[in-house]
Design an enzyme around this catalytic site. Structure first.
Site, PDB file in Angstrom:
ATOM      1  N   ARG A   1      45.890  35.606  46.892  1.00  0.00           N
ATOM      2  CA  ARG A   1      44.475  35.618  47.240  1.00  0.00           C
ATOM      3  C   ARG A   1      44.230  34.722  48.450  1.00  0.00           C
ATOM      4  NH1 ARG A   1      41.893  34.047  41.530  1.00  0.00           N
ATOM      5  NH2 ARG A   1      43.868  32.908  41.431  1.00  0.00           N
TER       6      ARG A   1
ATOM      7  N   LYS B   1      42.958  28.241  44.759  1.00  0.00           N
ATOM      8  CA  LYS B   1      43.469  27.448  43.648  1.00  0.00           C
ATOM      9  C   LYS B   1      43.495  25.965  43.981  1.00  0.00           C
ATOM     10  CE  LYS B   1      44.689  28.531  40.207  1.00  0.00           C
ATOM     11  NZ  LYS B   1      43.861  28.562  38.978  1.00  0.00           N
TER      12      LYS B   1
ATOM     13  N   TYR C   1      38.718  26.478  43.223  1.00  0.00           N
ATOM     14  CA  TYR C   1      38.893  26.244  41.793  1.00  0.00           C
ATOM     15  C   TYR C   1      39.705  24.968  41.618  1.00  0.00           C
ATOM     16  CZ  TYR C   1      37.296  30.998  40.748  1.00  0.00           C
ATOM     17  OH  TYR C   1      36.547  32.134  40.628  1.00  0.00           O
TER      18      TYR C   1
ATOM     19  N   HIS D   1      39.768  22.991  38.058  1.00  0.00           N
ATOM     20  CA  HIS D   1      40.235  22.883  36.670  1.00  0.00           C
ATOM     21  C   HIS D   1      40.864  21.508  36.410  1.00  0.00           C
ATOM     22  CE1 HIS D   1      39.390  27.108  35.990  1.00  0.00           C
ATOM     23  NE2 HIS D   1      40.114  27.436  37.040  1.00  0.00           N
TER      24      HIS D   1
ATOM     25  N   GLU E   1      34.427  26.687  39.499  1.00  0.00           N
ATOM     26  CA  GLU E   1      34.191  26.971  38.084  1.00  0.00           C
ATOM     27  C   GLU E   1      33.060  26.144  37.476  1.00  0.00           C
ATOM     28  OE1 GLU E   1      37.351  23.698  37.996  1.00  0.00           O
ATOM     29  OE2 GLU E   1      36.899  25.466  39.218  1.00  0.00           O
TER      30      GLU E   1
ATOM     31  N   ASP F   1      33.406  34.598  17.723  1.00  0.00           N
ATOM     32  CA  ASP F   1      32.651  33.680  18.570  1.00  0.00           C
ATOM     33  C   ASP F   1      31.645  32.946  17.691  1.00  0.00           C
ATOM     34  OD1 ASP F   1      32.212  33.588  21.885  1.00  0.00           O
ATOM     35  OD2 ASP F   1      30.565  32.752  20.711  1.00  0.00           O
TER      36      ASP F   1
ATOM     37  N   SER G   1      32.945  32.671  14.271  1.00  0.00           N
ATOM     38  CA  SER G   1      34.202  31.941  14.416  1.00  0.00           C
ATOM     39  C   SER G   1      34.214  30.662  13.588  1.00  0.00           C
ATOM     40  CB  SER G   1      34.435  31.597  15.893  1.00  0.00           C
ATOM     41  OG  SER G   1      35.672  30.936  16.053  1.00  0.00           O
TER      42      SER G   1
ATOM     43  N   VAL H   1      38.345  31.363  25.363  1.00  0.00           N
ATOM     44  CA  VAL H   1      37.294  30.365  25.171  1.00  0.00           C
ATOM     45  C   VAL H   1      37.156  29.492  26.421  1.00  0.00           C
ATOM     46  CG1 VAL H   1      37.611  30.312  22.683  1.00  0.00           C
ATOM     47  CG2 VAL H   1      38.875  28.707  24.110  1.00  0.00           C
TER      48      VAL H   1
ATOM     49  N   ALA I   1      42.739  30.907  28.548  1.00  0.00           N
ATOM     50  CA  ALA I   1      42.176  29.561  28.681  1.00  0.00           C
ATOM     51  C   ALA I   1      43.194  28.546  29.192  1.00  0.00           C
ATOM     52  CB  ALA I   1      41.625  29.100  27.331  1.00  0.00           C
TER      53      ALA I   1
ATOM     54  N   ASP J   1      44.190  27.791  32.062  1.00  0.00           N
ATOM     55  CA  ASP J   1      43.714  27.024  33.213  1.00  0.00           C
ATOM     56  C   ASP J   1      43.044  25.720  32.792  1.00  0.00           C
ATOM     57  OD1 ASP J   1      44.470  28.282  35.546  1.00  0.00           O
ATOM     58  OD2 ASP J   1      42.817  29.698  35.504  1.00  0.00           O
TER      59      ASP J   1
ATOM     60  N   VAL K   1      50.121  32.642  32.278  1.00  0.00           N
ATOM     61  CA  VAL K   1      50.015  32.565  33.737  1.00  0.00           C
ATOM     62  C   VAL K   1      48.673  31.952  34.122  1.00  0.00           C
ATOM     63  CG1 VAL K   1      49.937  33.900  35.874  1.00  0.00           C
ATOM     64  CG2 VAL K   1      51.568  34.509  34.078  1.00  0.00           C
TER      65      VAL K   1
END
Length: 371
Positions: A15, A75, A94, A96, A118, A198, A220, A239, A268, A270, A298
């Site tokens: 990307r 990233k 991003y 994280h 994010e 959920d 959930s 989530v 999730a 990341d 990944v």
């Protein structure tokens, strides 16, 4: 403003922060756009394509970072990139941070101002810059899961759709947000049996409305998750807690009891992952087997469909990039409170509360800095 677009360095990350069409808009707005050579070759654009819309091509990435005022990436920066950052620069990508203290430490030490895609919010409290990549990752999670279930990849040899006279696979989706909804859409299209969990009854109602008679929804709880996961062929971890580490909802003890050859796709990952046995993997080596269960972790799933993802991301980020470039950092953050919510680090200070609490950093409220 001088806006820089370095080539992404993460494994199999094709990307790009700005496609040529976005560059043209910024150049027409009076800004200089500096693009590292071959930054977009992975999605079929050459340096000449960028030169044609007014960009400047840099063959020296060190000089690119020296000249940059606003750096647009996809990233989180690797160590070699973090070492090039300096005070006064703005990094927009991003991040994280809750998943990696080394990245956080490096960005604090750089003195740069770091805004995370994010964490940016809209007026409804949604996450508009995370949304497009969550849609992509959710849709990809099912095809990744189908890959994992193939016998040659360590799976049980189950076809998601089943066949005439043969029961389809059971897919358990933990989380009914954007990732979970898109995963459910693809799984339903393939004809899988689907259970979605959920804690938002409202979100579960939406899915029942979207996929009548195709999806079973459950509130959930720990018991509900364990019961469904143990009977699943494929589990999708979907989530998200904005800015914070993902909660661990599936313990290693539960994974040990899952059906042999079943699969987990932890979207999730990341943010640290929601399955205790998950760990980050790459497109070059996407899976591993633990306790007889195939795990896919990944951390840049949308990078595999880089052209689609780059355009979808650019459509979302360009208005914010234009605002930062046109107004400058201070005015943009004072004017746009949603953009201010994306501020994670400001000149060595942590402005994202969950990150500060997780890693025991002093917390500075961005609203006090840019009220």
């Amino acid at each position: 403003m001088k806006i820089a677009v370095p080539k992404e360095l993460k494994n199999q990350e094709h990307r790009v922060g700005l496609v040529p069409g976005s560059v043209r808009e910024l150049v027409l707005g009076g800004h200089q756009v500096l693009v590292e050579t071959n930054a977009s070759i992975g999605i079929g654009y050459s340096d000449q394509d960028y030169l044609a819309v007014g960009a400047q091509i840099y063959t020296d990435v060190d000089q690119l970072f020296v000249d940059a005022e606003l750096i647009i990436k996809v990233k989180e920066p690797l160590e070699i990139e973090r070492n090039k950052l300096r005070p006064g620069q703005i990094l927009f990508t991003y991040l994280h941070l809750a998943a990696d203290q080394k990245v956080t430490d490096g960005l604090i030490e750089s003195g740069a101002t770091c805004i995370a895609y994010e964490s940016v919010t809209n007026k409804r409290g949604g996450l508009p810059l995370l949304l497009p990549m969550s849609e992509v990752a959710g849709r990809m999670s099912i095809q990744a899961g189908a890959f994992c279930l193939e016998k040659s990849h360590g799976g049980s040899g189950v076809l998601l759709s089943g066949m005439a006279g043969v029961q389809p696979a059971k897919v358990v989706v933990i989380g009914a947000g954007t990732v979970g909804t898109n995963a459910t859409q693809i799984a339903a299209g393939l004809g899988a049996r689907i259970v979605v969990l959920d804690r938002s009854v409202e979100r579960l109602r939406i899915l029942e409305h979207l996929f009548p008679s195709r999806v079973e929804t459950l509130f959930s709880t720990t018991h509900a998750i364990e019961t469904q996961v143990l009977d699943a062929d494929l589990v999708i971890g979907a989530v998200l807690v904005s800015g914070a580490r993902a909660p661990c909802l599936v313990s290693e003890q539960v994974v040990k009891q899952m059906k042999p050859g079943s699969a987990i796709v932890d979207v999730a990952i990341d943010q640290g992952g929601c399955v205790e046995t998950s760990r980050p993997t790459s497109h070059d080596d996407p899976t591993f087997i633990k306790h007889g269960v195939v795990h896919y972790g990944v951390t840049n799933m949308p990078g595999a469909v880089a052209k689609t993802s780059s355009y979808a991301l650019n459509h979302a980020t360009l208005p914010y990039i234009q605002q930062l470039a046109d107004l400058g950092l201070d005015s943009a953050l004072r004017t746009n409170h949603g953009l201010r919510d994306g501020l994670n680090i400001y000149q060595g200070q942590v402005t994202e509360r969950p990150v500060a609490e997780l890693f025991d950093y002093p917390y500075v409220d961005a609203a006090e800095l840019f009220g």
